[in-house]
Design a protein around this motif. Sequence first.
Motif, PDB file in Angstrom:
ATOM      1  N   ARG A   1       0.812  -1.207   0.000  1.00 50.30           N
ATOM      2  CA  ARG A   1       0.000   0.000   0.000  1.00 50.30           C
ATOM      3  C   ARG A   1       0.854   1.270   0.000  1.00 50.30           C
ATOM      4  O   ARG A   1       0.499   2.273   0.637  1.00 50.30           O
ATOM      5  CB  ARG A   1      -0.885   0.022   1.255  1.00 50.30           C
TER       6      ARG A   1
ATOM      7  N   THR B   1       2.014   4.664  -1.082  1.00 53.81           N
ATOM      8  CA  THR B   1       1.371   5.761  -1.801  1.00 53.81           C
ATOM      9  C   THR B   1       2.379   6.880  -2.010  1.00 53.81           C
ATOM     10  O   THR B   1       2.923   7.402  -1.041  1.00 53.81           O
ATOM     11  CB  THR B   1       0.173   6.292  -0.991  1.00 53.81           C
TER      12      THR B   1
ATOM     13  N   SER C   1       0.936   3.202  -5.771  1.00 57.12           N
ATOM     14  CA  SER C   1       0.147   4.370  -6.189  1.00 57.12           C
ATOM     15  C   SER C   1       1.132   5.515  -6.412  1.00 57.12           C
ATOM     16  O   SER C   1       1.964   5.784  -5.537  1.00 57.12           O
ATOM     17  CB  SER C   1      -0.828   4.799  -5.083  1.00 57.12           C
TER      18      SER C   1
ATOM     19  N   ILE D   1       3.519   7.813   1.723  1.00 56.47           N
ATOM     20  CA  ILE D   1       2.856   7.263   2.908  1.00 56.47           C
ATOM     21  C   ILE D   1       3.116   5.762   2.923  1.00 56.47           C
ATOM     22  O   ILE D   1       2.781   5.069   1.944  1.00 56.47           O
ATOM     23  CB  ILE D   1       1.337   7.505   2.841  1.00 56.47           C
TER      24      ILE D   1
ATOM     25  N   GLU E   1       3.057   1.999   5.256  1.00 50.04           N
ATOM     26  CA  GLU E   1       2.504   1.304   6.420  1.00 50.04           C
ATOM     27  C   GLU E   1       3.672   0.678   7.172  1.00 50.04           C
ATOM     28  O   GLU E   1       4.551   0.043   6.573  1.00 50.04           O
ATOM     29  CB  GLU E   1       1.519   0.223   5.970  1.00 50.04           C
TER      30      GLU E   1
ATOM     31  N   ASP F   1       2.750   9.721  11.049  1.00 49.37           N
ATOM     32  CA  ASP F   1       1.473  10.109  10.455  1.00 49.37           C
ATOM     33  C   ASP F   1       0.421  10.113  11.568  1.00 49.37           C
ATOM     34  O   ASP F   1       0.588   9.471  12.604  1.00 49.37           O
ATOM     35  CB  ASP F   1       1.101   9.100   9.361  1.00 49.37           C
ATOM     36  N   ARG F   2      -0.646  10.851  11.345  1.00 45.77           N
ATOM     37  CA  ARG F   2      -1.735  10.863  12.311  1.00 45.77           C
ATOM     38  C   ARG F   2      -2.471   9.513  12.327  1.00 45.77           C
ATOM     39  O   ARG F   2      -2.979   9.086  13.359  1.00 45.77           O
ATOM     40  CB  ARG F   2      -2.702  11.996  11.970  1.00 45.77           C
ATOM     41  N   VAL F   3      -2.518   8.846  11.195  1.00 44.94           N
ATOM     42  CA  VAL F   3      -3.129   7.521  11.149  1.00 44.94           C
ATOM     43  C   VAL F   3      -2.148   6.514  11.744  1.00 44.94           C
ATOM     44  O   VAL F   3      -1.018   6.399  11.271  1.00 44.94           O
ATOM     45  CB  VAL F   3      -3.473   7.123   9.694  1.00 44.94           C
TER      46      VAL F   3
ATOM     47  N   ARG G   1       1.198   4.182  10.250  1.00 45.20           N
ATOM     48  CA  ARG G   1       1.700   4.787   9.017  1.00 45.20           C
ATOM     49  C   ARG G   1       2.836   5.756   9.323  1.00 45.20           C
ATOM     50  O   ARG G   1       2.897   6.324  10.416  1.00 45.20           O
ATOM     51  CB  ARG G   1       0.602   5.598   8.336  1.00 45.20           C
TER      52      ARG G   1
ATOM     53  N   ILE H   1       5.354   8.905   7.159  1.00 41.12           N
ATOM     54  CA  ILE H   1       5.476   9.723   5.949  1.00 41.12           C
ATOM     55  C   ILE H   1       6.956   9.922   5.650  1.00 41.12           C
ATOM     56  O   ILE H   1       7.688  10.478   6.482  1.00 41.12           O
ATOM     57  CB  ILE H   1       4.785  11.093   6.146  1.00 41.12           C
TER      58      ILE H   1
ATOM     59  N   ARG I   1      -8.438   4.611   5.711  1.00 43.28           N
ATOM     60  CA  ARG I   1      -7.123   4.775   5.092  1.00 43.28           C
ATOM     61  C   ARG I   1      -7.138   5.897   4.054  1.00 43.28           C
ATOM     62  O   ARG I   1      -6.475   5.814   3.021  1.00 43.28           O
ATOM     63  CB  ARG I   1      -6.704   3.478   4.408  1.00 43.28           C
ATOM     64  N   ILE I   2      -7.870   6.933   4.333  1.00 47.96           N
ATOM     65  CA  ILE I   2      -7.907   8.049   3.383  1.00 47.96           C
ATOM     66  C   ILE I   2      -6.593   8.822   3.455  1.00 47.96           C
ATOM     67  O   ILE I   2      -6.165   9.227   4.530  1.00 47.96           O
ATOM     68  CB  ILE I   2      -9.107   8.969   3.703  1.00 47.96           C
ATOM     69  N   THR I   3      -5.974   9.000   2.301  1.00 46.68           N
ATOM     70  CA  THR I   3      -4.683   9.687   2.246  1.00 46.68           C
ATOM     71  C   THR I   3      -4.836  10.946   1.402  1.00 46.68           C
ATOM     72  O   THR I   3      -5.220  10.867   0.238  1.00 46.68           O
ATOM     73  CB  THR I   3      -3.617   8.778   1.600  1.00 46.68           C
TER      74      THR I   3
ATOM     75  N   ILE J   1     -10.198   9.064  10.694  1.00 47.64           N
ATOM     76  CA  ILE J   1      -8.897   9.711  10.911  1.00 47.64           C
ATOM     77  C   ILE J   1      -8.156   9.708   9.583  1.00 47.64           C
ATOM     78  O   ILE J   1      -8.179   8.723   8.851  1.00 47.64           O
ATOM     79  CB  ILE J   1      -8.091   8.962  11.994  1.00 47.64           C
ATOM     80  N   ILE J   2      -7.509  10.820   9.268  1.00 46.84           N
ATOM     81  CA  ILE J   2      -6.922  10.960   7.922  1.00 46.84           C
ATOM     82  C   ILE J   2      -5.415  11.187   7.953  1.00 46.84           C
ATOM     83  O   ILE J   2      -4.860  11.686   8.927  1.00 46.84           O
ATOM     84  CB  ILE J   2      -7.553  12.152   7.169  1.00 46.84           C
ATOM     85  N   SER J   3      -4.783  10.789   6.870  1.00 42.71           N
ATOM     86  CA  SER J   3      -3.414  11.240   6.562  1.00 42.71           C
ATOM     87  C   SER J   3      -3.539  12.500   5.723  1.00 42.71           C
ATOM     88  O   SER J   3      -4.260  12.491   4.725  1.00 42.71           O
ATOM     89  CB  SER J   3      -2.660  10.184   5.731  1.00 42.71           C
TER      90      SER J   3
ATOM     91  N   ILE K   1      -6.141   9.561  -2.134  1.00 40.16           N
ATOM     92  CA  ILE K   1      -6.183   8.137  -2.442  1.00 40.16           C
ATOM     93  C   ILE K   1      -7.214   7.499  -1.511  1.00 40.16           C
ATOM     94  O   ILE K   1      -7.098   7.608  -0.291  1.00 40.16           O
ATOM     95  CB  ILE K   1      -4.811   7.483  -2.189  1.00 40.16           C
TER      96      ILE K   1
ATOM     97  N   GLU L   1      -9.759   3.974  -0.669  1.00 40.35           N
ATOM     98  CA  GLU L   1      -9.972   2.536  -0.903  1.00 40.35           C
ATOM     99  C   GLU L   1     -11.440   2.353  -1.291  1.00 40.35           C
ATOM    100  O   GLU L   1     -12.349   2.894  -0.652  1.00 40.35           O
ATOM    101  CB  GLU L   1      -9.649   1.741   0.373  1.00 40.35           C
TER     102      GLU L   1
END
Lengths: 345, 345, 345, 345
Positions: free
Chosen positions: A173, A175, A231, A248, A250, A299-301, A304, A306, C173-175, C229-231, C248, C250
């Motif tokens: 994954r 990105t 990606s 980004i 994982e 990262d905030r998630v 993950r 960066i 997993r929103i980036t 929660i987002i990146s 990005i 999913e």
Amino acid sequence: MTKPIRIAVLGASGYTGADLVRLALTHPRIEIAALSANAKAGQTMAQVWPHFAPYPRLPALVRAEEIDWAGIDAVFGCLPHAASAELLSQVKGPKIIDLSADFRLKDAATYADWYGGAHPAPALLPGAVYGLTEYARMALAETTIAACPGCYPTAVLLGLLPLVEAGLIGIDRITINALSGVSGAGRSLKEANLFPEVAEAVHPYGIGHHRHMPEIEQELSLRAGAPVIISFTPHLVPMNRGELVTMIVETKASVAELREAFVGRYIDEPFVHLLPEGVAPATRMVRGSNHCVLNVFADRVPGRAIVIAAIDNLVKGSSGQAIQNFNLMFGLPETTGLEAAPLFP
Amino acid sequence: MTKPIRIAVLGASGYTGADLVRLALTHPRIEIAALSANAKAGQTMAQVWPHFAPYPRLPALVRAEEIDWAGIDAVFGCLPHAASAELLSQVKGPKIIDLSADFRLKDAATYADWYGGAHPAPALLPGAVYGLTEYARMALAETTIAACPGCYPTAVLLGLLPLVEAGLIGIDRITINALSGVSGAGRSLKEANLFPEVAEAVHPYGIGHHRHMPEIEQELSLRAGAPVIISFTPHLVPMNRGELVTMIVETKASVAELREAFVGRYIDEPFVHLLPEGVAPATRMVRGSNHCVLNVFADRVPGRAIVIAAIDNLVKGSSGQAIQNFNLMFGLPETTGLEAAPLFP
Amino acid sequence: MTKPIRIAVLGASGYTGADLVRLALTHPRIEIAALSANAKAGQTMAQVWPHFAPYPRLPALVRAEEIDWAGIDAVFGCLPHAASAELLSQVKGPKIIDLSADFRLKDAATYADWYGGAHPAPALLPGAVYGLTEYARMALAETTIAACPGCYPTAVLLGLLPLVEAGLIGIDRITINALSGVSGAGRSLKEANLFPEVAEAVHPYGIGHHRHMPEIEQELSLRAGAPVIISFTPHLVPMNRGELVTMIVETKASVAELREAFVGRYIDEPFVHLLPEGVAPATRMVRGSNHCVLNVFADRVPGRAIVIAAIDNLVKGSSGQAIQNFNLMFGLPETTGLEAAPLFP
Amino acid sequence: MTKPIRIAVLGASGYTGADLVRLALTHPRIEIAALSANAKAGQTMAQVWPHFAPYPRLPALVRAEEIDWAGIDAVFGCLPHAASAELLSQVKGPKIIDLSADFRLKDAATYADWYGGAHPAPALLPGAVYGLTEYARMALAETTIAACPGCYPTAVLLGLLPLVEAGLIGIDRITINALSGVSGAGRSLKEANLFPEVAEAVHPYGIGHHRHMPEIEQELSLRAGAPVIISFTPHLVPMNRGELVTMIVETKASVAELREAFVGRYIDEPFVHLLPEGVAPATRMVRGSNHCVLNVFADRVPGRAIVIAAIDNLVKGSSGQAIQNFNLMFGLPETTGLEAAPLFP
């Protein structure tokens, strides 16, 4: 005293070719013996590139077939893909440092898929070394064909390989968001590259199908020992030079552990620099130089991180790395001719 | 082997100071011994200038008074006017290369008029050499104080002096239009220098009273043997570096005769280049380099000609010329450390 | 004939305030009654903003406390966070359109976490409407406090909400990669915003902790019915205006299905436009206008899609959307005063 | 209610044509009936100009000969010179507002000299009005052919005519230095207009022979009652829009007297603004608007003054002035559709 190494540059009328000439001009061991540019053959470099006006002794541009290869020690290929391999496959004698995409992909079928045609010289592929210098020194010292990575792949791989090699990040994954200056689009005449189309604006391009993707995937897969698919979204930024990738990944590792992997890999590198914790890479830090600066952030998630890397697309992303590879291929100190500090502002 | 020449840079937190450090870093004879910046003392250069991140061995910034002058061979003054002379007048030992305005004007009264205060060290003025290198080589070789010209005066004088010396142009109606990149405004915090105020825009400033006028007039008058007063209008252009001056002069000579005067003066110069007939100077031809390109054109108004010159304001217009002068003061080849070709694009 | 609606603008000396005045000037129903800017009180708008020189009848800047609120129908708050709520909580009478962050977050504790201090007027929060116009029309028509979204949240939410509402994308997993022009940094004096620091360069900032994150997460969570929660990684691009987000997501849906969701949601919107298949959004498409352009693309990684949206950060991302909300609050056609087509080039 | 005025735009694929369409879109009386662009016939405006994506109802581009002139009230010619007159001379019915150079010069021989060929429709020249609006209102109200001035001439003439008319300046040594954004070079594909060639750089062009010179001289001569020849040097500045002219004039008048001449001429003008004493015109003051700002300054050389004017080259310098003329030709208030305030930043 020391005999100069005589070089030819094929495609000296593009930005990449011109930047190679710029660097070669002050390289203490290089003699620029021949410069080709078929469409502008017969013109002087200063006619094609006014910033070379102070260098009237540069050879004039000729057609590639006019070059006398006897006495040429190295050839830098700055031609478009396909044209490059076709021409270089006929050159016997000089070591080849190719800046096109033609010798980067190990698999001729992948090449055909992405570049829209059969590879012009598949027999040469096995002998070519993918010249991401920091990861190919020994092979480069012995090869006669260095395939210099694309600009995006250079920044991406310098940022990801230490983590992939250490098994610190997931590989399914990844990105990548990429930003590039306009010189990356070349000097060809397209409406989209006119100043008023680009200035005061930003936009993505090649979404989901940029040609730098397969070589990134090839090298990541090779190191990961498993197929990697990425990606990748590049954007055009209103600046001449510079490239920045924001990736980004994982990971279960902490930022400290990720930093450690970078330190272990790059602590002695002359051109790759991990910035202090919290300092964001910026293209202005490397403009005009062969340096790469990088860093990693939480990262905030959760799960993950960066990773960010910046280079000058024409130098470390192209002509500078080509000279760096040339140095290795000719047994010279790797930094020869690449010492200039970044130009800021 | 050869003992390095140890330098100090006062005011290393400004654009000029930073560009001097950039050049000094690759100068084969220079050792950067001390860097001062009072407001940022205690910080590393990489903290103040992220593009020096790859150079962690640069000395940290200190206050000027903390510098141990014993063992310093040369000091580069990159401070604002008045502050510069005040500080440098107390420095004993090192040769002085000053980039401020403080030692440029021969006449302390003129200085007071234009710079709004009495000269801080008038006793030093007679010994200082106005360091427009191409016109002061012998004096520079013997002086201990080089007053480097302002950026605009450098471009203007390189363009006009050959014609004034040859008596080819009238001296009472010289009209100078000047364009400069924003780095010329320094790194000080002014609303007018914020990106959104400057980008996508252009405007004149200092109309009729810019502080570079008296030094231009001083040098022109000196060579003309009569007082010269000029029209001079500078403009701020949305670019980082570069300076271009467009000068309308009254002349009875033909373009060919004017070109001949330039050829005679500059044919052997390493950094000053008359372009081929009809080729317009452009700042992109000299970016990041110590070169000056110039040319002369017929005007539509009979009895006039147009002289145009372009430099990089931070290099030939400032730090590069300072290094050039330093080289002469220390008996080094004049081009030492200044060999880099222009960065284009 | 029709009585004008009299407005006050608090903070008219910032870029946001100035752009609001620009739009208000040609709004057929607005009369600009008062303009405040404490630090520049006493100056005319033309002194603070030279581009208003042709509008000498604009009220001069006063201190906020000097405004006579009787007879003011609406107040636009263009102040920094905290200062805005503090001041607006004391204003009785006019409807409030706030462009700061103060009324965006429903939860005062979240506000305190992200903005570093207790909320100055928590009692007002329940009555405030998060003014992403296209998603809040009915509430806006009835509220007295519109909290205009941040610039990044506007672009992000316009791009994601249709997909979240339709349950078409995963929410864990929103980036988001974001690019902004420099006007987004405001007119405050910081070295980092000087032209030479920003031009010819690009860099990320606020990595992992930008203050627009909580409001994006709040709105996404609200529509998703579950915590999101987002990146989010913003970058500064060398242009004055414009914002582009590359996201990005999913998804199991095809690009065609995702497009359908956008069509369904935006087909009748005057300011939100799905581009034809394959056309990449670009900031140059919306410069100076209240439009948002967006599109969705297949990603090379299976199970992912790429959503891209572009706005002018000062218009749809700030002052334009504020006017749009104002129109709804006063029962005017929503596009009133916002009809200008994009300025290109 | 009121019947719309139906217009055709010839050459809608150039920057000028596009900006005309931008303005026409919000003009309350205009209906855009036809748009031509031979090389791009068959495409929609949004395909050629992505910023028109939000305006799908714009007519698609056709070849000029496909236009049905019945029912067209006005035609705007945005074609290159020669092509324009050739085409427009065959159009019967609509009033003509031409933005090319073809109807500007009264004398067909002068046209042939400067434009390299015989005038395609000399019979139309006597009836054409040189449409510098502020100086041609009565004639414009009665003509069927308005020849809109070039961008440089507009700025130059607005700055000089009041002084020439008042006999305040000498006419034999006018020196004009001009700066223009890159949109002035059009959307044609030339290496010189690529982003990397122009960005971060500045250069003069057309030195001594720019085609805007004869129309400036024609209009100055007309008002002066004697032949005027000018020095004129244009420069290309890295910005999209904007034009600034800096003019050195010989005068015995004081700045106060010169200001008085401007006040007398322009006090009631909606689009021409004398700035307060000492305030320098800047292109950022007028970006995207139809305004011109100007001012006059004392020169250091006695007997000289400096006049400076700034416009947006595509608006007051081209499409905006065309609309202004159109308004007069159709009896509309002159500012109709031109009310937008400048876009800053």
